[in-house]
Design a protein around this motif. Structure first.
Motif, PDB file in Angstrom:
ATOM      1  N   LEU A 166       0.979  -1.254   0.213  1.00  0.00           N
ATOM      2  CA  LEU A 166       0.010  -0.055  -0.210  1.00  0.00           C
ATOM      3  C   LEU A 166       0.686   1.259   0.163  1.00  0.00           C
ATOM      4  O   LEU A 166       0.607   2.063  -0.640  1.00  0.00           O
ATOM      5  CB  LEU A 166      -0.802   0.109   1.264  1.00  0.00           C
ATOM      6  CG  LEU A 166      -1.605   1.343   1.426  1.00  0.00           C
ATOM      7  CD1 LEU A 166      -2.753   1.439   0.658  1.00  0.00           C
ATOM      8  CD2 LEU A 166      -2.328   1.342   2.808  1.00  0.00           C
ATOM      9  N   ARG A 190       3.583   1.697  -1.382  1.00  0.00           N
ATOM     10  CA  ARG A 190       4.271   2.054  -2.527  1.00  0.00           C
ATOM     11  C   ARG A 190       3.453   2.642  -3.652  1.00  0.00           C
ATOM     12  O   ARG A 190       3.964   2.945  -4.721  1.00  0.00           O
ATOM     13  CB  ARG A 190       5.017   0.598  -3.114  1.00  0.00           C
ATOM     14  CG  ARG A 190       6.086   0.122  -2.072  1.00  0.00           C
ATOM     15  CD  ARG A 190       6.807  -1.013  -2.835  1.00  0.00           C
ATOM     16  NE  ARG A 190       7.789  -1.313  -1.883  1.00  0.00           N
ATOM     17  CZ  ARG A 190       7.638  -2.782  -1.063  1.00  0.00           C
ATOM     18  NH1 ARG A 190       6.656  -3.307  -1.259  1.00  0.00           N
ATOM     19  NH2 ARG A 190       8.563  -2.893  -0.629  1.00  0.00           N
ATOM     20  N   LYS A 191       2.120   2.665  -3.545  1.00  0.00           N
ATOM     21  CA  LYS A 191       1.134   3.079  -4.529  1.00  0.00           C
ATOM     22  C   LYS A 191       0.950   4.448  -4.394  1.00  0.00           C
ATOM     23  O   LYS A 191       0.927   4.994  -3.215  1.00  0.00           O
ATOM     24  CB  LYS A 191      -0.309   2.348  -4.168  1.00  0.00           C
ATOM     25  CG  LYS A 191      -0.141   0.688  -4.340  1.00  0.00           C
ATOM     26  CD  LYS A 191       0.085   0.481  -5.621  1.00  0.00           C
ATOM     27  CE  LYS A 191       0.103  -1.214  -5.714  1.00  0.00           C
ATOM     28  NZ  LYS A 191       1.170  -1.933  -5.122  1.00  0.00           N
ATOM     29  N   GLU A 192       0.728   5.111  -5.536  1.00  0.00           N
ATOM     30  CA  GLU A 192       0.617   6.655  -5.750  1.00  0.00           C
ATOM     31  C   GLU A 192      -0.845   6.878  -5.151  1.00  0.00           C
ATOM     32  O   GLU A 192      -1.799   6.295  -5.287  1.00  0.00           O
ATOM     33  CB  GLU A 192       0.666   6.987  -7.151  1.00  0.00           C
ATOM     34  CG  GLU A 192       0.581   8.442  -7.416  1.00  0.00           C
ATOM     35  CD  GLU A 192       0.605   8.738  -8.915  1.00  0.00           C
ATOM     36  OE1 GLU A 192       0.456   9.993  -9.173  1.00  0.00           O
ATOM     37  OE2 GLU A 192       0.823   7.914  -9.678  1.00  0.00           O
ATOM     38  N   SER A 249      -4.700   7.016  -7.064  1.00  0.00           N
ATOM     39  CA  SER A 249      -4.568   6.160  -7.917  1.00  0.00           C
ATOM     40  C   SER A 249      -5.430   4.772  -7.610  1.00  0.00           C
ATOM     41  O   SER A 249      -5.815   4.446  -6.327  1.00  0.00           O
ATOM     42  CB  SER A 249      -3.342   5.441  -8.339  1.00  0.00           C
ATOM     43  OG  SER A 249      -2.598   4.568  -7.079  1.00  0.00           O
ATOM     44  N   ASN A 306      -4.862   1.693  -8.301  1.00  0.00           N
ATOM     45  CA  ASN A 306      -4.102   0.711  -7.457  1.00  0.00           C
ATOM     46  C   ASN A 306      -3.954   0.836  -5.941  1.00  0.00           C
ATOM     47  O   ASN A 306      -3.907   0.005  -5.352  1.00  0.00           O
ATOM     48  CB  ASN A 306      -2.819   0.681  -8.185  1.00  0.00           C
ATOM     49  CG  ASN A 306      -2.664  -0.073  -9.394  1.00  0.00           C
ATOM     50  OD1 ASN A 306      -3.601  -0.800  -9.830  1.00  0.00           O
ATOM     51  ND2 ASN A 306      -1.602   0.378 -10.307  1.00  0.00           N
ATOM     52  N   ARG A 307      -3.869   2.025  -5.660  1.00  0.00           N
ATOM     53  CA  ARG A 307      -3.773   2.325  -4.099  1.00  0.00           C
ATOM     54  C   ARG A 307      -5.110   1.878  -3.562  1.00  0.00           C
ATOM     55  O   ARG A 307      -5.222   1.400  -2.418  1.00  0.00           O
ATOM     56  CB  ARG A 307      -3.438   3.986  -3.868  1.00  0.00           C
ATOM     57  CG  ARG A 307      -3.564   4.015  -2.349  1.00  0.00           C
ATOM     58  CD  ARG A 307      -2.964   5.486  -2.112  1.00  0.00           C
ATOM     59  NE  ARG A 307      -2.933   5.943  -0.726  1.00  0.00           N
ATOM     60  CZ  ARG A 307      -1.717   5.584   0.334  1.00  0.00           C
ATOM     61  NH1 ARG A 307      -0.662   4.792  -0.513  1.00  0.00           N
ATOM     62  NH2 ARG A 307      -1.808   5.774   1.339  1.00  0.00           N
ATOM     63  N   ALA A 310      -5.071  -1.369  -2.873  1.00  0.00           N
ATOM     64  CA  ALA A 310      -4.356  -1.980  -1.809  1.00  0.00           C
ATOM     65  C   ALA A 310      -4.876  -1.743  -0.458  1.00  0.00           C
ATOM     66  O   ALA A 310      -4.627  -2.399   0.349  1.00  0.00           O
ATOM     67  CB  ALA A 310      -3.079  -1.296  -2.044  1.00  0.00           C
TER      68      ALA A 310
END
Length: 383
Positions: free
Chosen positions: A227, A229-231, A234, A236-237, A240
């Motif tokens: 988590l 490392r996700k922007e 975004s 993807n976050r 996460a």
């Protein structure tokens, strides 16, 4: 007795969108009601009654362009959101005036759409029902598939639809259940709760501490690192975040299941159960806070309480300051001090004690004395 029966829901994408709209409308009504009362207080106006508040933030608000979309959801969930606000104010006033016992209750605060838990409640006025096909029919939402793990004992008086942080949906039914007395037994038990062992019973049995959070730390750490490392912002976050929430949900589910199974077994085997009235909130301020929260003592004792009341058992809580560990269960000698690293000790009378078993035995004896005093026995023995 009223109990809650929880079941997993599996709404379709369209139903999820309808539920999200319902969550948002209920949250808006709650916040509008809170804002209206705060503004009235800031202007020095009298406290707005519950009926007047409902008229302003629901009935009249639906007629305005800014809140016309409130009519797209069931009016019952809006009324229930306002009822939650009114109850929060009553709890705050009762606590501030000293009528409510326990910790100080804070005034109600605004609800955020970013809260991990969203919920709406339907009462019988909403005419929700369980269909012949086993689905939950909700007004303006539709028939939602339910995973029935057991039958409802009676017709529910209300149902709360919950979405948790892991993105799971649940239906929580409030049902009226009758007492189910278990056969009488002569067995009684005292329970000493701890961290090395979750519970030590007065009959010598020791229940290991599962340490669900400790066992899942590696998996939780990996999910949290992914988590981080996700922007921010975004997609993807967001995924996460859900993964982290699901990992924590598995830990909470396992802890709850363990507490249910253990409490059911203890209540079924014993006519009387005695536990200490531990201050979990105080222990959570120490360096052992993580282990204390992981143990879940408060959840376990709460389950013991309602199961004992339902099944005709007796649950007794003794004073947390009772010196159960330092008191010899054989002769009654009280040791001057006993650090936590002392797990076994020998009394001057010659008795050798396991610290936890001795504490559980003393807890049981103190519980029996409490019941005797409550029934008219002598407070202390004669000289």
């Amino acid at each position: 007795m009223q109990l809650r029966y929880n079941f997993r829901l599996y709404p379709t994408p369209g139903q999820r969108q309808a539920l999200a709209k319902a969550f948002g409308c209920a949250r808006t009504v709650f916040n509008d009601g809170l804002r209206t009362r705060q503004e009235a207080r800031a202007q020095g106006l009298p406290y707005i009654s519950d009926g007047e508040l409902s008229k302003r933030v629901i009935t009249e608000a639906k007629k305005t362009p800014q809140r016309s979309w409130l009519g797209e959801v069931s009016a019952v969930i809006l009324q229930q959101a306002l009822a939650d606000l009114n109850q929060a104010y009553r709890n705050f006033f009762s606590s501030a005036t000293g009528k409510r016992k326990g910790p100080q209750v804070a005034p109600p605060r605004y609800r955020s759409k970013r809260d991990n838990r969203q919920a709406i409640r339907f009462t019988r006025n909403a005419r929700f029902q369980v269909t012949a096909g086993g689905k939950l029919r909700l007004p303006k939402i539709g028939d939602i598939p339910v995973r029935w793990s057991r039958d409802l004992p009676s017709a529910p008086s209300s149902v709360t639809v919950i979405k948790d942080a892991a993105g799971r949906y649940f239906a929580s039914f409030v049902v009226e259940v009758g007492d189910e007395p278990l056969p009488q037994t002569a067995s009684e038990v005292g329970i000493d709760l701890g961290l090395t062992h979750f519970a030590v019973l007065s009959d010598g049995r020791k229940i290991d501490n599962p340490r669900f959070l400790r066992r899942a730390e590696r998996r939780l750490k990996k999910a949290q690192q992914a988590l981080s490392r996700k922007e921010k912002g975004s997609n993807n976050r967001k995924k996460a975040v859900v993964q982290v929430a699901r990992a924590h949900a598995r830990v909470a589910d396992a802890r709850r299941d363990f507490a249910h199974q253990l409490s059911t077994r203890i209540i079924g085997e014993n006519q009387a159960v005695v536990v200490e009235d531990l201050s979990v909130k105080g222990l959570a301020r120490t360096k052992l806070a993580k282990s204390v929260h992981d143990a879940g003592w408060a959840q376990f004792t709460a389950m013991l309480a309602y199961k004992a009341a339902r099944h005709g058992r007796t649950l007794t809580r003794i004073d947390r300051w009772f010196p159960s560990s330092k008191l010899c269960s054989t002769c009654g000698t009280l040791a001057e001090s006993m650090p936590l690293n002392v797990r076994s000790w020998t009394c001057p009378c010659g008795a050798v004690h396991d610290r936890d078993v001795n504490a559980a035995t003393n807890i049981l004896a103190a519980g029996r004395a409490e019941r005797l005093n409550a029934c008219g026995g002598t407070v202390r023995p004669a000289a």
